[in-house]
Design a protein around this motif. Structure first.
Motif, mmCIF file in Angstrom:
data_model
loop_
_atom_site.group_PDB
_atom_site.id
_atom_site.type_symbol
_atom_site.label_atom_id
_atom_site.label_comp_id
_atom_site.label_asym_id
_atom_site.label_seq_id
_atom_site.Cartn_x
_atom_site.Cartn_y
_atom_site.Cartn_z
ATOM 1 N N ASN A 1 34.912 54.753 47.313
ATOM 2 C CA ASN A 1 35.875 54.152 46.388
ATOM 3 C C ASN A 1 35.953 52.630 46.514
ATOM 4 O O ASN A 1 35.929 51.928 45.505
ATOM 5 N N ALA A 2 36.051 52.123 47.738
ATOM 6 C CA ALA A 2 36.183 50.675 47.913
ATOM 7 C C ALA A 2 34.953 49.937 47.404
ATOM 8 O O ALA A 2 35.073 48.864 46.800
ATOM 9 N N THR B 1 38.669 51.903 37.320
ATOM 10 C CA THR B 1 39.400 52.661 38.343
ATOM 11 C C THR B 1 40.802 52.971 37.867
ATOM 12 O O THR B 1 41.312 54.081 38.078
ATOM 13 N N ARG B 2 41.445 52.028 37.214
ATOM 14 C CA ARG B 2 42.780 52.280 36.655
ATOM 15 C C ARG B 2 42.738 53.471 35.689
ATOM 16 O O ARG B 2 43.611 54.323 35.725
ATOM 17 N N GLN B 3 41.716 53.507 34.854
ATOM 18 C CA GLN B 3 41.580 54.626 33.901
ATOM 19 C C GLN B 3 41.306 55.937 34.639
ATOM 20 O O GLN B 3 41.878 56.971 34.322
ATOM 21 N N ASN C 1 32.171 45.328 40.401
ATOM 22 C CA ASN C 1 32.056 44.498 39.203
ATOM 23 C C ASN C 1 33.450 44.125 38.708
ATOM 24 O O ASN C 1 33.835 44.478 37.593
ATOM 25 N N ILE C 2 34.175 43.421 39.531
ATOM 26 C CA ILE C 2 35.552 43.053 39.200
ATOM 27 C C ILE C 2 35.528 42.043 38.061
ATOM 28 O O ILE C 2 34.720 41.124 38.090
ATOM 29 N N ARG D 1 49.040 46.165 47.730
ATOM 30 C CA ARG D 1 47.752 45.805 47.151
ATOM 31 C C ARG D 1 47.337 46.805 46.076
ATOM 32 O O ARG D 1 46.806 46.420 45.034
ATOM 33 N N ASN D 2 47.563 48.089 46.331
ATOM 34 C CA ASN D 2 47.260 49.101 45.318
ATOM 35 C C ASN D 2 48.066 48.852 44.048
ATOM 36 O O ASN D 2 47.533 48.966 42.939
ATOM 37 N N ASP D 3 49.340 48.538 44.202
ATOM 38 C CA ASP D 3 50.193 48.289 43.038
ATOM 39 C C ASP D 3 49.677 47.112 42.224
ATOM 40 O O ASP D 3 49.624 47.184 40.993
#
Length: 161
Positions: free
Chosen positions: A27-28, A42-44, A34-35, A105-107
């Protein structure tokens, strides 16, 4: 039932460790690939369920089992109590670390609107990735102490002569 709780404690903690390592290896790496596009994807992907869903169930269960093992063997095998107690503290520390360090950080990466600046996302993803290995080490140390506690219990009950 005592042995079941003791060994379930070790099994659950092992599961926590390996899922955490999976998050670091899979995952990380995907988050950082590709930020900002990878964060948007990932949000989706995590809209319905995310790794936190697993940890919300199994982290508290691991702590409860570790605490129960400590209580059960407190008087029965006194030599194991410090090892089981330290293991419990490591598991607890991993969760405290999660709430203090990872949740914010996740938020920001996965929930905040609008999407933060690309440089901020890169920094947060990199910090998350590095520190997740530290969190894995904390859980691993808990496992080491759990295994030593199990060894002390079995050695106490069946001493080799």
């Amino acid at each position: 039932m005592r042995k079941f709780i003791l060994l379930a404690s070790v099994a659950f903690a092992s599961g926590i460790l390996f899922v955490n390592i999976f998050n670091s290896i899979v995952n990380a790496v995907a988050y950082e690939s590709n930020i900002p596009d990878s964060i948007i994807a990932t949000r989706q992907f995590f809209k319905t369920v995310n790794p936190g869903t697993f940890f919300q169930i199994f982290s508290p269960a691991t702590q409860v089992l570790a605490l129960l093992a400590l209580i059960i063997y407190w008087k029965k095998v006194p030599v194991s109590r410090s090892y089981l107690g330290i293991a419990f503290l490591f598991y607890l520390a991993a969760d405290i670390f999660t709430f203090i360090y990872f949740h914010p950080r996740n938020d920001i990466m996965f929930l905040s609107e609008p999407l933060p600046d690309t440089q901020i996302l890169k920094r947060l993803a990199s910090e998350w990735s590095s520190m997740n290995w530290v969190r894995s080490l904390v859980v691993f140390m808990g496992l080491v102490f759990s295994f030593v506690g199990v060894d002390k219990i079995y050695t106490f009950r069946n001493p080799i002569r």
